[in-house]
Design a protein around this motif. Sequence first.
Motif, short mmCIF file in Angstrom:
data_model
loop_
_atom_site.label_atom_id
_atom_site.label_comp_id
_atom_site.label_asym_id
_atom_site.label_seq_id
_atom_site.Cartn_x
_atom_site.Cartn_y
_atom_site.Cartn_z
N ALA A 60 0.83 -1.21 0.00
CA ALA A 60 0.00 0.00 0.00
C ALA A 60 0.86 1.26 0.00
O ALA A 60 0.56 2.23 -0.70
CB ALA A 60 -0.93 -0.01 1.21
N VAL A 61 1.93 1.26 0.76
CA VAL A 61 2.82 2.42 0.81
C VAL A 61 3.53 2.61 -0.53
O VAL A 61 3.70 3.74 -1.00
CB VAL A 61 3.83 2.30 1.97
N ALA A 62 3.92 1.51 -1.17
CA ALA A 62 4.56 1.61 -2.48
C ALA A 62 3.60 2.23 -3.49
O ALA A 62 3.99 3.10 -4.28
CB ALA A 62 5.01 0.23 -2.96
N VAL A 63 2.34 1.83 -3.46
CA VAL A 63 1.33 2.41 -4.35
C VAL A 63 1.16 3.90 -4.04
O VAL A 63 1.08 4.74 -4.95
CB VAL A 63 -0.01 1.66 -4.24
N ALA A 64 1.12 4.25 -2.76
CA ALA A 64 0.96 5.65 -2.37
C ALA A 64 2.14 6.49 -2.83
O ALA A 64 1.96 7.62 -3.29
CB ALA A 64 0.80 5.76 -0.85
N VAL A 65 3.36 5.95 -2.73
CA VAL A 65 4.54 6.69 -3.18
C VAL A 65 4.51 6.90 -4.69
O VAL A 65 4.79 7.99 -5.19
CB VAL A 65 5.84 5.97 -2.74
N VAL A 66 4.13 5.86 -5.43
CA VAL A 66 4.06 5.98 -6.90
C VAL A 66 2.99 6.99 -7.30
O VAL A 66 3.23 7.88 -8.13
CB VAL A 66 3.80 4.60 -7.55
N LEU A 67 1.80 6.88 -6.71
CA LEU A 67 0.73 7.83 -7.05
C LEU A 67 1.07 9.25 -6.62
O LEU A 67 0.76 10.21 -7.32
CB LEU A 67 -0.60 7.38 -6.43
N GLY A 68 1.72 9.40 -5.48
CA GLY A 68 2.15 10.72 -5.04
C GLY A 68 3.18 11.31 -5.98
O GLY A 68 3.15 12.51 -6.28
N SER A 69 4.09 10.48 -6.46
CA SER A 69 5.09 10.95 -7.43
C SER A 69 4.44 11.39 -8.73
O SER A 69 4.80 12.42 -9.30
CB SER A 69 6.12 9.86 -7.71
N VAL A 70 3.47 10.61 -9.19
CA VAL A 70 2.73 10.98 -10.41
C VAL A 70 1.99 12.30 -10.18
O VAL A 70 2.01 13.19 -11.03
CB VAL A 70 1.76 9.86 -10.83
N GLY A 71 1.35 12.42 -9.03
CA GLY A 71 0.63 13.65 -8.71
C GLY A 71 1.55 14.85 -8.60
O GLY A 71 1.15 15.98 -8.91
N LEU A 72 2.77 14.63 -8.18
CA LEU A 72 3.75 15.71 -8.07
C LEU A 72 4.30 16.11 -9.43
O LEU A 72 4.51 17.29 -9.70
CB LEU A 72 4.88 15.27 -7.14
#
Length: 158
Positions: A60-72
């Motif tokens: 879940a944290v890996a998904v959050a980091v990837v989505l946060g990076s995309v959002g950034l």
Amino acid sequence: MRTWPGLAAIGAGLIHLGSAAGTAPAVLVPLALLGAAEVLWGVGALARPEPPFPRAAAVAVAVAVVLGSVGLLLPAAAARHGGMVDLGVPGGAFGGAGALDLVLAVLLAIRLVPGRPEAAEPRPVRFLIAAGLAAAVVAIVTTESLAATSVGGPMRMH
């Protein structure tokens, strides 16, 4: 190192919850769900000697980091190509939550390594210093990230 995962998760969750306010429903719902899950997991991690569901949490944290990076990166990439993407979440908030999520991912990965040595004998003074340091770091990152959001930004006086 026992308190770091829980505190990092709570800090990232608070940033995600604060970032969700004032965004479009397509961004609000995932951020609010992610933030609530992180806060609940963080509380559970602080209440136990070992973090709960470490494998599921790592995914879940890996998904959050990837989505946060995309959002950034998405708004800047769209602007370079003449497009406009506005998620309504400032980069500082995504950056702070991403940093805490990244710390959490590393700590979970360390815990999941097979054959890691057993924890040393507990030392209360060392634990208090480490917990205080962890709380201070998470508080600074969370406060600065929330200050960048619409929740923590300049308030209008009525």
